[in-house]
Design an enzyme around this catalytic site. Structure first.
Site, short mmCIF file in Angstrom:
data_model
loop_
_atom_site.label_atom_id
_atom_site.label_comp_id
_atom_site.label_asym_id
_atom_site.label_seq_id
_atom_site.Cartn_x
_atom_site.Cartn_y
_atom_site.Cartn_z
N ASP A 131 0.86 -1.19 0.00
CA ASP A 131 0.00 0.00 0.00
C ASP A 131 0.90 1.25 0.00
OD1 ASP A 131 -3.21 0.56 1.01
OD2 ASP A 131 -1.78 2.22 1.11
N HIS A 159 -10.04 -4.95 -3.43
CA HIS A 159 -8.71 -5.14 -2.85
C HIS A 159 -8.87 -5.58 -1.41
CE1 HIS A 159 -9.91 -0.90 -2.50
NE2 HIS A 159 -9.27 -0.88 -1.35
N HIS A 186 -7.03 -5.70 2.10
CA HIS A 186 -5.90 -5.17 2.88
C HIS A 186 -5.38 -6.28 3.79
CE1 HIS A 186 -6.96 -0.75 2.29
NE2 HIS A 186 -8.15 -1.29 2.04
P1 5GP Z 1 -9.77 1.70 0.35
O1 5GP Z 1 -9.86 3.03 1.04
O2 5GP Z 1 -10.42 1.77 -1.02
O3 5GP Z 1 -10.23 0.54 1.16
O4 5GP Z 1 -8.23 1.43 0.14
C1 5GP Z 1 -7.49 1.95 -0.91
C2 5GP Z 1 -6.05 1.78 -0.54
O5 5GP Z 1 -5.28 1.89 -1.71
C3 5GP Z 1 -5.53 2.84 0.44
O6 5GP Z 1 -4.96 2.19 1.55
C4 5GP Z 1 -4.50 3.62 -0.39
O7 5GP Z 1 -3.40 4.01 0.39
C5 5GP Z 1 -4.13 2.63 -1.45
N1 5GP Z 1 -3.77 3.22 -2.74
C6 5GP Z 1 -4.49 4.14 -3.45
N2 5GP Z 1 -3.91 4.40 -4.62
C7 5GP Z 1 -2.78 3.62 -4.67
C8 5GP Z 1 -1.75 3.45 -5.65
O8 5GP Z 1 -1.75 4.06 -6.72
N3 5GP Z 1 -0.75 2.57 -5.34
C9 5GP Z 1 -0.74 1.87 -4.17
N4 5GP Z 1 0.30 1.04 -3.98
N5 5GP Z 1 -1.70 2.00 -3.23
C10 5GP Z 1 -2.70 2.87 -3.47
#
Ligand code: 5GP
Ligand code: ZN
Length: 116
Positions: free
Chosen positions: A33, A102, A104
């Site tokens: 992440d 995704h 985590h």
């Molecule tokens: P959500 O909030 O959708 O559950 O999690 C999205 C996750 O993706 C967040 O933890 C954020 O830091 C990560 N993230 C967003 N854009 C990118 C990216 O371009 N590359 C990577 N490696 N992580 C990302």
């Protein structure tokens, strides 16, 4: 394979955007992440554009098995087997910011409950 040209995780899956990949398989990918919330914070994604866990159907049985195996493999590889958390946010109310499924994988520090 279904991709969405505007999806940041599809771009990572296609190799168009950089990511620190820790597991690379035919139907899935795991990468660090970009904004880690724990010493271990890896995202496991299907290569196919699936908006969230809610969109999985009976047809995704093999993919689902592979995702679970990948989560456990990531945990072992990252040294957190036996003590880690798996989270997937579904929709804006749950804080989902990227509309590509995704999972985590979080570990390396004590986890509190309930989550925020
Ligand atoms: P959500 O909030 O959708 O559950 O999690 C999205 C996750 O993706 C967040 O933890 C954020 O830091 C990560 N993230 C967003 N854009 C990118 C990216 O371009 N590359 C990577 N490696 N992580 C990302
Ligand atoms: Zn996508």
């Amino acid at each position: 394979m279904t991709y969405d040209a505007n999806c940041p995780f599809c771009r990572i899956a296609k190799g168009e955007s950089p990511a620190e990949v820790v597991l690379d398989r035919e139907d899935l990918l795991a990468f660090q992440d970009v904004n880690p919330q724990a010493p271990t914070h890896v995202l496991v994604i299907p290569r196919e554009h699936i908006p969230s866990l809610e969109a999985l159907t009976e047809q995704h049985g093999e993919l689902l098995r592979n995702l679970v195996r990948a989560i456990n493999d990531v945990a072992s590889q990252q040294g957190v087997a036996g003590g880690f958390r798996v989270v997937t946010n579904i929709g804006p109310a749950a804080g989902q910011s990227v509309r590509h499924l995704h999972l985590h994988v979080l570990g390396g520090r004590p986890m509190r409950w309930p989550p925020g």
